[in-house]
Scaffold this motif. Structure first.
Motif, PDB file in Angstrom:
ATOM      1  N   ALA A 127       0.945  -1.359   0.162  1.00 49.35           N
ATOM      2  CA  ALA A 127      -0.256  -0.347  -0.334  1.00 49.35           C
ATOM      3  C   ALA A 127       1.040   1.025  -0.172  1.00 49.35           C
ATOM      4  CB  ALA A 127      -0.803  -0.036   1.557  1.00 49.35           C
ATOM      5  N   PRO A 128       0.241   2.078  -0.457  1.00 45.13           N
ATOM      6  CA  PRO A 128       1.701   3.647  -0.069  1.00 45.13           C
ATOM      7  C   PRO A 128       1.522   3.582   1.183  1.00 45.13           C
ATOM      8  CG  PRO A 128      -0.987   3.215  -1.614  1.00 45.13           C
ATOM      9  CD  PRO A 128      -0.937   3.100  -0.849  1.00 45.13           C
ATOM     10  N   TYR A 129       2.528   4.445   0.977  1.00 42.39           N
ATOM     11  CA  TYR A 129       3.152   5.016   2.413  1.00 42.39           C
ATOM     12  C   TYR A 129       3.090   6.069   2.852  1.00 42.39           C
ATOM     13  CZ  TYR A 129       6.954   5.034   6.427  1.00 42.39           C
ATOM     14  OH  TYR A 129       7.372   4.932   7.521  1.00 42.39           O
ATOM     15  N   CYS A 130       1.880   6.095   4.046  1.00 46.73           N
ATOM     16  CA  CYS A 130       0.992   7.583   3.678  1.00 46.73           C
ATOM     17  C   CYS A 130       0.126   7.079   5.518  1.00 46.73           C
ATOM     18  CB  CYS A 130      -0.088   8.098   3.074  1.00 46.73           C
ATOM     19  SG  CYS A 130      -1.544   6.561   2.540  1.00 46.73           S
ATOM     20  N   HIS A 131      -0.614   7.647   6.345  1.00 47.28           N
ATOM     21  CA  HIS A 131      -1.020   8.092   7.197  1.00 47.28           C
ATOM     22  C   HIS A 131      -2.437   7.061   7.042  1.00 47.28           C
ATOM     23  CE1 HIS A 131      -3.158   8.853  11.299  1.00 47.28           C
ATOM     24  NE2 HIS A 131      -2.027   9.506  11.466  1.00 47.28           N
ATOM     25  N   TYR A 132      -2.808   5.802   8.260  1.00 50.47           N
ATOM     26  CA  TYR A 132      -3.612   5.468   7.867  1.00 50.47           C
ATOM     27  C   TYR A 132      -4.108   5.265   9.526  1.00 50.47           C
ATOM     28  CZ  TYR A 132      -1.860   3.617   3.540  1.00 50.47           C
ATOM     29  OH  TYR A 132      -1.649   2.570   2.160  1.00 50.47           O
ATOM     30  N   SER A 133      -5.600   5.570   9.212  1.00 52.93           N
ATOM     31  CA  SER A 133      -6.440   5.322  10.754  1.00 52.93           C
ATOM     32  C   SER A 133      -7.360   3.574  10.543  1.00 52.93           C
ATOM     33  CB  SER A 133      -7.341   6.118  10.419  1.00 52.93           C
ATOM     34  OG  SER A 133      -7.452   5.992  12.177  1.00 52.93           O
TER      35      SER A 133
END
Length: 331
Positions: A38-44
């Motif tokens: 998955a894209p390396y970004c912020h997830y909640s």
């Protein structure tokens, strides 16, 4: 209250001291790196309550899809180092175990380890993930266990009270970092230094997959209130065991926080201590951790434990001298 906890201990198959696969009769092989796709970004990620006994919250659940099959309810476990499924669930998604290992905890339990092509948790996807397969159920009331360390390429903020898990890219890392490792998954245990009741120095495991807290029988014998009372049979993820209720108050001092679990069992943790090569004095389970927010940095090897009311607006930075950080034992 204790009667309800004791009843839960009889039916919950969750681990009390962590699910860790150990090679049978050989030196552990290097751990294969799982891949984040998955894209390396912020997830909640939203969590839901785990209640194998009515009205008794004993953990938190993530919905997980493996190999594109049906979704599983998986217990989020910071004391485990690999995904674990029962044999029926594993067969349904095309996973068959190959190498023979043991799950090591209070006892030991045979496990075969295979590989999942894909693991999807909401928008977050991984490939090439090890999966342990055991006969029967891993956890009564859930389909299996998913380790918190699966998300180790992110800095994590775990709020058990609000049932949320934040995955935060490491500052200055445009892509998932390659984490240093000794070649086995001890590196990813939330095993931190503690002082128990102001006198005993050792290590405690922060274990969101444990349904109660524990101290070693050796330490329990030195506490006020010994002898212990109420033998409790346990059905843990690593086999059957017996614990004793500790009647005295137990304090775990960790990085300037004083954690006081309400219910504590005394267990023989000598096998766990020998396995990891350090004195494991206790386990802080889900009930003791549920009123705190944990920030976990696997890359730099620290945990911050904060009551919700003391949370700052900024995230802790590695090496920040103003914040009390608990160092991970094996990082």
């Amino acid at each position: 209250m204790w009667q309800r906890v004791a009843a839960a201990l009889l039916v919950i198959g969750s681990t009390l001291t962590g699910l860790r696969a150990s090679d049978v009769g050989s030196t552990p092989a290097p751990v294969a790196q799982r891949d984040l796709v998955a894209p390396y970004c912020h997830y909640s990620l939203k969590l839901k309550q785990f209640c194998p006994v009515p009205n008794l919250v004993s953990g938190v659940i993530l919905r997980v899809r493996i190999n594109g099959g049906r979704s599983f309810d998986m217990l989020l476990d910071s004391g485990s180092d690999l995904i674990v499924l029962g044999s029926k669930a594993a067969r349904s998604v095309g996973i068959s175990g190959e190498s023979a290992k043991d799950l090591v905890g209070v006892g030991s339990r045979p496990v075969s380890v295979g590989m999942a092509r894909t693991v999807d948790i909401g928008p977050v996807s991984f490939r090439n993930c090890r999966v342990g397969v055991v006969e029967g159920q891993v956890v009564e009331g859930a389909d299996g266990v998913i380790p918190l360390s699966l998300f180790s390429k992110f800095r994590l903020r775990l709020d058990l009270h609000k049932k949320s898990l934040e995955l935060i890219p490491y500052p200055g890392e445009p892509a998932p970092p390659v984490l240093p490792t000794r070649g086995d998954n001890r590196d990813y245990l939330l095993l931190v230094a503690t002082v128990l009741n102001g006198t005993h120095n050792g290590y405690v495991l922060l274990d969101t997959g444990a349904y109660c807290s524990a101290v070693s029988s050796k330490v329990a014998r030195t506490l006020n209130g010994f002898p212990m009372i109420s033998d409790v049979p346990l059905a843990t993820g690593t086999g059957a065991a017996t614990g004793q209720r500790v009647s005295s108050v137990v304090h775990f001092a960790i990085a300037e926080q004083d954690l006081i679990p309400q219910e504590v069992l005394a267990l023989d943790l000598s096998k766990v201590s020998r396995h990891y090569g350090v004195e494991v004095m206790g386990v802080l389970g889900f009930p003791a951790l549920s009123n705190y927010v944990l920030t976990i940095d696997y890359r730099d090897g620290w945990v911050e434990i904060e009551p919700p009311q003391s949370l700052s607006a900024t995230e802790p930075q590695a090496g920040d001298k103003t914040k009390p950080l608990a160092r991970l034992a094996f990082r």
